[in-house]
Design a protein around this motif. Structure first.
Motif, PDB file in Angstrom:
ATOM      1  N   SER A 182     -19.618   7.204  -3.326  1.00  0.00           N
ATOM      2  CA  SER A 182     -19.096   8.573  -3.385  1.00  0.00           C
ATOM      3  C   SER A 182     -19.877   9.462  -4.341  1.00  0.00           C
ATOM      4  O   SER A 182     -19.656  10.672  -4.389  1.00  0.00           O
ATOM      5  CB  SER A 182     -17.621   8.562  -3.796  1.00  0.00           C
ATOM      6  OG  SER A 182     -17.472   8.048  -5.108  1.00  0.00           O
ATOM      7  N   PRO A 204       0.815  -1.217   0.000  1.00  0.00           N
ATOM      8  CA  PRO A 204       0.000   0.000   0.000  1.00  0.00           C
ATOM      9  C   PRO A 204       0.850   1.270   0.000  1.00  0.00           C
ATOM     10  O   PRO A 204       0.471   2.273  -0.607  1.00  0.00           O
ATOM     11  CB  PRO A 204      -0.824  -0.133   1.282  1.00  0.00           C
ATOM     12  CG  PRO A 204      -0.893  -1.607   1.537  1.00  0.00           C
ATOM     13  CD  PRO A 204       0.421  -2.154   1.082  1.00  0.00           C
ATOM     14  N   LEU A 254       0.783   7.440  -6.315  1.00  0.00           N
ATOM     15  CA  LEU A 254      -0.342   8.360  -6.437  1.00  0.00           C
ATOM     16  C   LEU A 254       0.081   9.787  -6.113  1.00  0.00           C
ATOM     17  O   LEU A 254      -0.359  10.737  -6.779  1.00  0.00           O
ATOM     18  CB  LEU A 254      -1.488   7.921  -5.527  1.00  0.00           C
ATOM     19  CG  LEU A 254      -2.232   6.647  -5.953  1.00  0.00           C
ATOM     20  CD1 LEU A 254      -3.262   6.261  -4.901  1.00  0.00           C
ATOM     21  CD2 LEU A 254      -2.904   6.837  -7.309  1.00  0.00           C
ATOM     22  N   MET A 257     -14.677  13.776  -3.122  1.00  0.00           N
ATOM     23  CA  MET A 257     -13.245  13.511  -3.094  1.00  0.00           C
ATOM     24  C   MET A 257     -12.537  14.642  -2.363  1.00  0.00           C
ATOM     25  O   MET A 257     -12.876  15.813  -2.525  1.00  0.00           O
ATOM     26  CB  MET A 257     -12.660  13.325  -4.498  1.00  0.00           C
ATOM     27  CG  MET A 257     -12.744  14.528  -5.405  1.00  0.00           C
ATOM     28  SD  MET A 257     -11.896  14.254  -6.991  1.00  0.00           S
ATOM     29  CE  MET A 257     -12.958  13.051  -7.758  1.00  0.00           C
ATOM     30  N   ALA A 275       0.689   4.430  -2.582  1.00  0.00           N
ATOM     31  CA  ALA A 275       0.533   5.801  -2.079  1.00  0.00           C
ATOM     32  C   ALA A 275       1.616   6.716  -2.643  1.00  0.00           C
ATOM     33  O   ALA A 275       1.345   7.870  -3.018  1.00  0.00           O
ATOM     34  CB  ALA A 275       0.581   5.801  -0.556  1.00  0.00           C
ATOM     35  N   GLU A 326      -9.811   9.321  -6.516  1.00  0.00           N
ATOM     36  CA  GLU A 326      -9.783  10.534  -5.698  1.00  0.00           C
ATOM     37  C   GLU A 326      -8.452  11.254  -5.845  1.00  0.00           C
ATOM     38  O   GLU A 326      -8.410  12.476  -6.007  1.00  0.00           O
ATOM     39  CB  GLU A 326     -10.046  10.196  -4.234  1.00  0.00           C
ATOM     40  CG  GLU A 326     -10.045  11.418  -3.328  1.00  0.00           C
ATOM     41  CD  GLU A 326     -10.520  11.113  -1.922  1.00  0.00           C
ATOM     42  OE1 GLU A 326     -10.116  11.834  -0.996  1.00  0.00           O
ATOM     43  OE2 GLU A 326     -11.304  10.168  -1.750  1.00  0.00           O
ATOM     44  N   ALA A 327      -7.343  10.514  -5.803  1.00  0.00           N
ATOM     45  CA  ALA A 327      -6.028  11.137  -5.901  1.00  0.00           C
ATOM     46  C   ALA A 327      -5.809  11.779  -7.261  1.00  0.00           C
ATOM     47  O   ALA A 327      -5.101  12.790  -7.371  1.00  0.00           O
ATOM     48  CB  ALA A 327      -4.941  10.105  -5.629  1.00  0.00           C
ATOM     49  N   ARG A 348     -12.192   0.214  -2.243  1.00  0.00           N
ATOM     50  CA  ARG A 348     -11.401   1.271  -1.619  1.00  0.00           C
ATOM     51  C   ARG A 348     -10.165   1.593  -2.457  1.00  0.00           C
ATOM     52  O   ARG A 348      -9.718   2.746  -2.500  1.00  0.00           O
ATOM     53  CB  ARG A 348     -10.982   0.856  -0.207  1.00  0.00           C
ATOM     54  CG  ARG A 348     -12.120   0.748   0.786  1.00  0.00           C
ATOM     55  CD  ARG A 348     -12.585   2.089   1.307  1.00  0.00           C
ATOM     56  NE  ARG A 348     -13.540   1.956   2.411  1.00  0.00           N
ATOM     57  CZ  ARG A 348     -14.129   2.972   3.003  1.00  0.00           C
ATOM     58  NH1 ARG A 348     -13.896   4.197   2.611  1.00  0.00           N
ATOM     59  NH2 ARG A 348     -14.991   2.760   3.994  1.00  0.00           N
ATOM     60  N   GLU A 349      -9.565   0.588  -3.110  1.00  0.00           N
ATOM     61  CA  GLU A 349      -8.394   0.834  -3.940  1.00  0.00           C
ATOM     62  C   GLU A 349      -8.761   1.670  -5.161  1.00  0.00           C
ATOM     63  O   GLU A 349      -8.056   2.615  -5.519  1.00  0.00           O
ATOM     64  CB  GLU A 349      -7.752  -0.488  -4.368  1.00  0.00           C
ATOM     65  CG  GLU A 349      -7.025  -1.188  -3.246  1.00  0.00           C
ATOM     66  CD  GLU A 349      -6.447  -2.536  -3.646  1.00  0.00           C
ATOM     67  OE1 GLU A 349      -5.695  -3.107  -2.839  1.00  0.00           O
ATOM     68  OE2 GLU A 349      -6.754  -3.008  -4.763  1.00  0.00           O
ATOM     69  N   THR A 356     -11.400   3.709  -5.540  1.00  0.00           N
ATOM     70  CA  THR A 356     -11.773   5.070  -5.162  1.00  0.00           C
ATOM     71  C   THR A 356     -10.547   5.869  -4.716  1.00  0.00           C
ATOM     72  O   THR A 356     -10.476   7.085  -4.930  1.00  0.00           O
ATOM     73  CB  THR A 356     -12.826   5.066  -4.047  1.00  0.00           C
ATOM     74  OG1 THR A 356     -12.372   4.271  -2.937  1.00  0.00           O
ATOM     75  CG2 THR A 356     -14.145   4.500  -4.540  1.00  0.00           C
ATOM     76  N   ARG A 357      -9.566   5.182  -4.138  1.00  0.00           N
ATOM     77  CA  ARG A 357      -8.325   5.858  -3.744  1.00  0.00           C
ATOM     78  C   ARG A 357      -7.608   6.409  -4.981  1.00  0.00           C
ATOM     79  O   ARG A 357      -7.120   7.541  -4.985  1.00  0.00           O
ATOM     80  CB  ARG A 357      -7.432   4.858  -3.010  1.00  0.00           C
ATOM     81  CG  ARG A 357      -6.142   5.418  -2.443  1.00  0.00           C
ATOM     82  CD  ARG A 357      -5.361   4.300  -1.788  1.00  0.00           C
ATOM     83  NE  ARG A 357      -4.130   4.768  -1.191  1.00  0.00           N
ATOM     84  CZ  ARG A 357      -3.171   3.958  -0.732  1.00  0.00           C
ATOM     85  NH1 ARG A 357      -3.353   2.643  -0.803  1.00  0.00           N
ATOM     86  NH2 ARG A 357      -2.078   4.447  -0.206  1.00  0.00           N
ATOM     87  N   VAL A 358      -7.539   5.607  -6.045  1.00  0.00           N
ATOM     88  CA  VAL A 358      -6.916   6.051  -7.288  1.00  0.00           C
ATOM     89  C   VAL A 358      -7.699   7.208  -7.894  1.00  0.00           C
ATOM     90  O   VAL A 358      -7.135   8.246  -8.262  1.00  0.00           O
ATOM     91  CB  VAL A 358      -6.828   4.879  -8.297  1.00  0.00           C
ATOM     92  CG1 VAL A 358      -6.418   5.387  -9.680  1.00  0.00           C
ATOM     93  CG2 VAL A 358      -5.839   3.823  -7.802  1.00  0.00           C
TER      94      VAL A 358
END
Length: 477
Positions: free
Chosen positions: A421, A166, A173, A258, A170, A201-202, A194-195, A197-199
């Protein structure tokens, strides 16, 4: 097609504050529209750079139709690229490999290069692992050669990011943020919401589930259509505060939620990048820390100014954030309707995402509790979109609880989670769905001293839940 967009910036906020309040909330609405007389015209492909990343890990072979659908969808996306668009296709496994062109660079779209790319797609095979950070790192390297272009990546995966840490994801990103926009898609039922949405959002993109492989082509076409409609590569908010005020957070709240990184510009100003733009409207929730000490009461005071910048130049009339400290409880207990709406949407998003997480880890009791609260909140808000999503997960809805559907397919759980989201726009005043509080009912006051309107279910500043009328406690004097 002209590259110009006309931008408008609007603010709605809670300006009347109690002398005990330490936070001010505002909703910023940014609207971009085509310039007057700007009709449809051919896209200038030279203004765009595109990287399509296709997951080719071993799991893409199960079922066998999945990789075939990914090939066809990618071919359809390539076919939609106008002449002149710089593009590449990347194969993603436990490493990233160029599919087309063969060298580490981008090709200019033309009939010949589109045909060549489609031929190379026929050679894709499923083998290896999943390392999303490595895929994005190669996309960043390819797109970095075209800093003035509207840069975009479309990433497809069907599995968890199991072949890197992880922390590695991070770091990648963080390096990619502000360099390009990435839309992430999950297919099948083994990926992690979650992975994705993490991509998204960033990298200022969207994350979504493609429920069936045969739906990939339509999704890729829609994504390419939206990308080619972008006309401004980079825009952002510049927030200049009047000390001692400071920016606590700024997040997009429509069309999706986001968090926006807050980057210091100088000792009074911060910048928040918002990504590339077409003709569209987005809304942002700005939270400021304010201090009434030594400030006069009973008058409007500017605590911040917000500018919208495109390529570092002002693109709209700036707006002022005002604070008006008062001892008048009738004024300070009012909550701006748009602030209240998006505060509720943020709470609803968290409840759904956390409820799906709980179910996915086997904690059905917590999942039922969280999703039940989500149903209650969505029902009170008249939120048809989220109620439709929640019906995939719950069967019985009553005043106090919901019953989870038996043997929920994981595909339903992760599809709802990744769409948690998405927000619905504030439609303005509507009839109350529950009992109307008495005119002389006291406001709700949370443990932190924040006031909410009489009958509020949640504190509309810190989101403390008023589970019982007595929970609000006495109004501080």
């Amino acid at each position: 097609m002209s590259s110009a967009l006309d931008f408008d910036l609007r603010i709605d906020h809670d300006r009347f504050l109690s002398t005990r309040d330490r936070q001010l909330h505002a909703i910023l609405t940014v609207t971009a529209s085509a310039g007057a007389g700007d009709g449809p015209a051919e896209v200038d492909g030279a203004r765009y750079a595109e990287v399509i990343v296709v997951d080719c890990s071993g799991s893409m072979a199960h079922p066998p139709t999945k990789l075939g659908a990914a090939r066809r969808a990618t071919a359809a996306a390539v076919e939609m690229l106008p002449d002149g668009v710089r593009f590449a296709v990347v194969e993603g496994t436990h490493e990233a490999r160029m599919v087309y062109p063969a060298h580490r660079g981008l090709a200019a779209a033309s009939p010949a290069t589109r045909d060549a790319a489609r031929r190379e797609l026929g050679r894709l095979a499923a083998a290896g692992g999943t390392a999303i950070g490595s895929w994005l790192e190669l996309a960043r390297e390819l797109l970095a050669e075209h800093p003035e272009a509207i840069r975009h990546a479309l990433l497809l995966t069907d599995g968890r990011n199991e072949h890197e840490t992880p922390q590695r994801l991070a770091e990648v990103l963080a390096a990619c943020a502000g360099q390009f926009v990435c839309d992430a898609r999950g297919v099948g039922d083994a990926w992690e919401p979650r992975e994705l949405t993490r991509v998204a959002e960033a990298l200022h993109g969207t994350a979504d589930a493609v429920r069936r492989p045969e739906e990939l082509e339509a999704d890729f076409r829609a994504t390419m259509r939206a990308t080619m409609a972008k006309r401004v590569a980079r825009a952002g908010l510049r927030i200049a505060v009047v000390p001692p005020a400071r920016v606590l957070s700024c997040r997009q709240v429509h069309p999706t939620i986001m968090e926006l990184p807050v980057t210091p510009v100088d000792d009074r100003s911060v910048a928040c990048a918002t990504g590339s733009w077409g003709a569209e409207s987005r809304e942002y929730h700005l939270c400021l820390e304010v201090d009434p000490a030594g400030r006069p009461t009973g008058e409007d005071l500017r605590v911040a100014r917000v500018d919208l910048l495109v390529d570092d130049a002002p693109a709209a009339r700036p707006v002022n954030v005002l604070a008006h400290w008062t001892e008048d409880l009738a004024l300070s207990s009012r909550i701006d309707p748009r602030v209240a709406h998006y505060t509720g949407q943020e709470e609803l998003s968290r409840l759904i995402a956390d409820g799906c997480d709980a179910y996915d880890t086997g904690d059905r009791a917590t999942a039922a509790q969280l999703l039940g609260r989500a149903v209650e909140l969505a029902t009170a808000a008249g939120d048809a979109f989220h109620l439709e999503q929640l019906r995939l997960l719950v069967e019985d809805v009553d005043a106090t609880s919901v019953r989870l559907r038996d043997d929920l397919p994981r595909l339903d759980v992760i599809s709802v989670a990744v769409r948690s989201s998405v927000t619905v726009r504030d439609q303005g005043p509507r009839a109350a769905s529950g009992p109307v509080p008495a005119a002389d009912a006291p406001p709700g006051v949370c443990p932190a001293g924040h006031r909410s309107p009489p009958g509020a279910r949640f504190c509309q500043r810190c989101r403390h839940e008023f589970t019982d009328p007595a929970d609000a406690g006495p109004v501080p004097t």
